[in-house]
Design a protein around this motif. Structure first.
Motif, short mmCIF file in Angstrom:
data_model
loop_
_atom_site.label_atom_id
_atom_site.label_comp_id
_atom_site.label_asym_id
_atom_site.label_seq_id
_atom_site.Cartn_x
_atom_site.Cartn_y
_atom_site.Cartn_z
N ALA A 169 0.84 -1.20 0.00
CA ALA A 169 0.00 0.00 0.00
C ALA A 169 0.88 1.25 0.00
O ALA A 169 0.58 2.24 -0.66
N TYR A 170 2.01 1.15 0.72
CA TYR A 170 2.91 2.30 0.85
C TYR A 170 3.53 2.66 -0.50
O TYR A 170 3.50 3.82 -0.90
N TYR A 171 4.05 1.69 -1.22
CA TYR A 171 4.76 2.08 -2.44
C TYR A 171 3.89 2.07 -3.68
O TYR A 171 4.18 2.77 -4.65
N GLU A 172 2.79 1.30 -3.66
CA GLU A 172 2.01 1.18 -4.89
C GLU A 172 0.91 2.23 -4.98
O GLU A 172 0.63 2.75 -6.05
N LEU A 173 0.28 2.56 -3.87
CA LEU A 173 -0.83 3.51 -3.94
C LEU A 173 -0.34 4.94 -4.08
O LEU A 173 -1.10 5.82 -4.48
N GLY A 174 0.92 5.18 -3.74
CA GLY A 174 1.48 6.51 -3.94
C GLY A 174 0.93 7.57 -3.00
O GLY A 174 0.95 8.76 -3.31
N TRP A 175 0.40 7.14 -1.83
CA TRP A 175 -0.09 8.11 -0.86
C TRP A 175 0.93 8.37 0.24
O TRP A 175 0.70 9.19 1.11
N GLY A 176 2.01 7.58 0.22
CA GLY A 176 3.07 7.79 1.20
C GLY A 176 2.73 7.31 2.59
O GLY A 176 3.53 7.44 3.50
N GLY A 177 1.55 6.75 2.79
CA GLY A 177 1.19 6.24 4.11
C GLY A 177 1.37 4.73 4.15
O GLY A 177 1.44 4.08 3.12
N TRP A 178 1.45 4.19 5.34
CA TRP A 178 1.70 2.75 5.44
C TRP A 178 0.57 2.03 6.14
O TRP A 178 0.52 0.81 6.18
N TRP A 179 -0.40 2.74 6.71
CA TRP A 179 -1.55 2.10 7.34
C TRP A 179 -2.69 3.09 7.31
O TRP A 179 -2.52 4.23 7.71
N GLU B 293 3.33 5.40 -10.43
CA GLU B 293 4.33 4.47 -9.90
C GLU B 293 5.35 5.31 -9.14
O GLU B 293 6.11 6.07 -9.73
N ALA B 294 5.33 5.20 -7.83
CA ALA B 294 6.24 6.01 -7.02
C ALA B 294 7.67 5.52 -7.22
O ALA B 294 7.90 4.36 -7.54
N SER B 295 8.63 6.42 -7.08
CA SER B 295 10.03 6.02 -7.11
C SER B 295 10.58 6.24 -5.71
O SER B 295 10.43 7.31 -5.14
N ILE B 296 11.17 5.22 -5.15
CA ILE B 296 11.61 5.29 -3.77
C ILE B 296 13.09 4.97 -3.68
O ILE B 296 13.54 3.96 -4.20
N ALA B 297 13.86 5.86 -3.04
CA ALA B 297 15.27 5.59 -2.79
C ALA B 297 15.40 5.21 -1.33
O ALA B 297 15.01 5.96 -0.45
N THR B 298 15.93 4.00 -1.09
CA THR B 298 16.12 3.56 0.28
C THR B 298 17.54 3.88 0.71
O THR B 298 18.50 3.39 0.11
N LEU B 299 17.68 4.72 1.71
CA LEU B 299 18.99 5.08 2.24
C LEU B 299 19.11 4.45 3.63
O LEU B 299 18.14 3.91 4.16
#
Lengths: 639, 175
Positions: A229-239, A571-577
């Motif tokens: 939900a966090y990365y696919e819906l593109g709302w930036g929320g996780w719950w 499609e969100a783009s996420i960089a994991t640091l």
């Protein structure tokens, strides 16, 4: 042909489930030993038939057989193989078939591998499994036939919702189902124990690995679903406290409580009635969850195809199983003797506190989820959202964290307050230090997020405390499991609190070439280019990100256009640091050629899911440890 | 523990079950109820959308004659689909005024020529300002306005054949 074979297997499986129920009934009413002995093989047969039906459905999806209605409605021959397979459970009928398949396989597994329980309670358990399976087979056959044909096969199918065409979603439902249905085993054990009046440590030990296994899958399923939900819906929320999320959280809460109370029953023969009750409640929550999701009675972002007649069918099954089990509980529990009692300050007392707090959270979530239905019965349309759940469940969850930190440091049976205080000295000191750090350095956003940060530190220290002064090599695997799972809670809590306290968000309309800052980053919008996938085309934005003097990196969020069904997804783009994630979403363009761009800097957000994975890992270690010990005992007994 | 307490989970479950069953068997009501129902029309004055037909002023609705206010556009496909229903309403003697949303005079004229013209007056709302003030979120929508200029009903989406009799009765029944 394959579809008909599948349907035949489904009918046979239903017949076998009926046979399983009848045989178990006859055996328990004083039937001969042969009848008693026949129940196990019948259960195995039922599992195999259900699996066969499921494999037939997978086959028609893989072959894109457009004469099967379900394939037409949910698949397309241009889809990659993985999504043609995951399309099997990306719809109502297929997912219900998966549900009963897992149920049948669980029944078969009990029949094959459970040898510690007496034969009578085991047969009663299998009878209960047969009864549950029978109802859901009937539901499939009469109200949701997955193998229905179409008279005029079209050239191609309608496709699968693009949001579901994602590796995460390919595995999220089966994992959750393994958890939901695994709890049916605990339910059946409880019913079996009530029927044969055999509630005791042996019952608890037989049930524990099943509860643990189901709980591991639920934990993984929820964690994966949250990340999806966090990365696919593109709302930036996780719950989002969506009803469907709650439907998976409630069984997890009940299973977590059950996991701990079953330990009290297995080790100390306490909490007999309560454990049976929880076993019933845990699976009831799974079924209620399935009902809420499948009947369409609640509005949810998970827009599953809904049908009131199906809802009524599932509701009747719920009334039968849950109502029956609760009535059986009320009738029989009086005949179950009280187990061992214990002092208030003891490990048992701590676990009771854990159970109470988990139950209260479960109650809060259940009330919040059902409240719209209650209100609607009185003619009021409303929805219950995050503000309620955060405020009502958050503080209780933090109290639970305190109990969680202290619980494993309390001795079984009886303990002294001063001794416990001594053991808690270091964790309390760590909490104090964290409090100081938060007051000095962290921005104050809310009491809840600040308290979360502080308690996460205390819990992290407290959760490894049981290992101090132990020979690590000789520490049993299930103790490691407990430590790691509790540490996982601390890590996850830290992630949640950090996300709530430190997240930075920027929403801008930018032209290529413009620069914007978010958190410690400078983000440059380089431009756009088209991109192609197997069944989509996309506009891809390119953003160069620079943090201080470090090497820059690139983010490529997309707007994807799927042809079948015609849908646009972002499609969100996420960089994991190492210290968090930078999250970019590309929106629409305005008339002036400016693109809507949303950027989030979420420090330590990954800890949420890393913690979830740790919790599941702890569960797995614990399960492994229990199985190993049981095997050792078994060998000793025969040596 | 008291005997009856043991039945508490069962009773609680039965209560939930009863509630859910009641909710499930009740036919779902998907109508969106407008908050503007019962309120007066907002003030507006729109120029004519096509030459030869008057524009629309909110004050014209307060002359004691109930009528329909149709929100449409020539570029809107469901608006073409509901044209026969509007024609039927006009034939039944229901007065209909309209607002054309973000449209050009020549396009509106072509639309009316092709699908029929049941309207007495058509105002042009180039910026959707009046549409938004009316609480309308799309085209087509149809408002029932009573003789004092109050909104009696907001119908969202195209009119179907089954709506004609009901709307006729509503307009005739309004004062």
């Amino acid at each position: 042909m394959i579809a008909e074979a599948g349907l035949a297997a489904l009918w046979l499986a239903a017949a076998v489930a009926l046979l399983q129920l009848v045989l178990a009934g006859v055996a328990l009413r004083g039937g001969q030993a042969e009848v008693l002995a026949a129940v196990r093989p019948v259960a195995v047969t039922g599992g195999v038939l259900a699996l066969l039906a499921f494999l037939c459905l997978v086959a028609v999806f893989v072959r894109s057989d457009m004469s099967v209605l379900l394939v037409v409605e949910n698949s397309h021959s241009a889809k990659p193989l993985l999504y043609r397979i995951s399309g099997v459970w990306g719809n109502h009928e297929g997912s219900m078939l998966l549900w009963v398949t897992v149920l049948g396989l669980a029944g078969a597994a009990i029949a094959r591998i459970e040898h510690r329980l007496d034969e009578r309670p085991l047969v009663a358990t299998l009878g209960a499994q047969g009864a549950i399976a029978l109802g859901f087979f009937a539901f499939l056959l009469f109200a949701s036939n997955p193998f229905a044909r179409v008279a005029q096969p079209p050239a191609n199918g309608l496709g699968l919702n693009p949001l579901l065409q994602d590796p995460g979603l390919a595995f999220h439902p089966p994992t959750l189902y393994l958890g939901y249905v695994g709890l049916s085993v605990a339910f059946s054990f409880a019913v079996g124990a009530l029927v044969t009046r055999d509630v005791g440590p042996a019952f608890a030990r037989a049930m524990r690995p099943w509860v643990l296994g189901a709980w591991i899958f639920l934990t993984l399923g929820i964690t994966a679903g949250s990340y999806w939900a966090y990365y696919e819906l593109g709302w930036g929320g996780w719950w989002f406290w969506d009803p469907v999320e709650n439907a998976s959280l409630m069984p997890w809460l009940a299973a977590t409580a059950l996991l701990h109370s079953v330990t009290v029953l297995a080790t100390r023969d306490g909490l007999r009635a309560w454990t049976v009750m929880l076993a019933v409640v845990a699976f009831s929550m799974s079924m209620i969850g399935t009902f809420l999701v499948r009947s369409g009675i609640l509005t949810s972002v998970h827009a599953f195809a809904v049908d009131p007649s199906r809802g009524t069918f599932i509701l009747a099954l719920l009334a039968l199983y849950i109502g029956g089990a609760l009535a059986l509980f009320a009738l029989r529990i009086g005949t179950v003797k009280t187990g061992t009692t214990f002092e208030l300050l003891s490990r048992e007392g701590g676990l009771v506190l854990n159970n109470l707090l988990l139950s209260v959270i479960l109650g809060v979530v259940l009330i919040g989820t059902l409240y719209p239905i209650v209100a609607s019965a009185f003619g009021v349309q409303l929805s219950v959202g995050p503000p309620f759940f955060d405020k009502a469940a958050g503080p209780i969850a933090l109290a639970l964290v305190v109990a969680l930190a202290a619980g494993p440091l309390v001795r079984w049976r009886r303990d002294r307050w001063d001794a416990l205080a001594g053991r808690l000295l270091v964790p309390v000191a760590a909490t104090g230090l964290a409090l100081g750090a938060v007051v000095l350095f962290a921005p104050f956003k809310s009491v809840l997020s600040s308290a979360g940060l502080v308690l996460a530190a205390g819990l992290a220290v407290a959760s490894v405390a049981p290992l101090w002064g132990r020979n690590l090599a000789r520490t049993p695997l299930f103790t490691w499991g407990m430590v790691i799972a509790h540490l996982g809670v601390a890590v996850s809590l830290f992630g949640m609190a950090a996300d709530a306290a430190f997240t930075r968000e920027t929403l801008i309309a930018a032209r290529p070439g413009e620069q914007v800052g978010v958190g410690p980053f400078r983000v440059t919008f380089d431009g756009l280019k088209p991109a192609m996938g197997p069944n989509w085309s996309a506009l891809e934005g390119r953003f160069t990100v620079q943090r201080g003097d470090a090497a820059p990196f690139v983010l490529r969020p997309q707007q994807r256009f799927f042809a079948q069904p015609p849908t646009t997804t972002s499609e969100a783009s996420i960089a994991t640091l190492w210290d968090g994630q930078l999250y970019a979403v590309l929106g629409n363009a305005d008339a002036g050629g400016r693109w809507q761009v949303r950027l989030w800097w979420k420090p330590f957000v990954t800890c949420i899911w890393a913690g979830g994975a740790l919790i599941a890992l702890g569960g797995a270690l614990s399960l492994l440890g229990r199985i190993r010990r049981a095997r050792l005992r078994h060998e000793e007994a025969w040596a | 523990m008291k005997r009856w307490l043991i039945w508490l989970p069962f009773i609680a479950f039965a209560a939930v079950l009863w509630l859910v069953a009641a909710e499930l068997t009740r036919p779902a009501d998907r109508t969106v109820r407008s908050r503007l129902v019962g309120q007066a029309l907002p003030g507006f004055s729109l120029p004519a959308a096509v030459p030869g037909k008057p524009g629309l002023d909110a004050r014209a609705f307060r002359i004691g004659e109930p009528r329909l206010l149709n929100i449409f556009a020539s570029w809107c496909v469901p608006c073409a689909a509901e044209a026969p229903q509007l024609a039927a309403l006009a034939r039944a003697g229901v007065p209909i005024d309209a607002i054309a949303i973000r449209d050009k005079p020549e396009d509106v004229a072509r639309f009316l020529a092709r699908y029929g013209d049941p309207f007495r007056a058509i105002g042009a709302d180039q910026t959707s300002a009046v549409q938004l003030a009316l609480g309308s979120s799309g085209v087509p929508e149809t408002f029932v306005i009573d003789g004092q200029g109050r909104i009696v009903e907001q119908h969202i989406g195209d009119l179907r054949a089954e709506d004609v009799a009901r709307l006729t009765a509503l307009v005739k029944g309004a004062r």
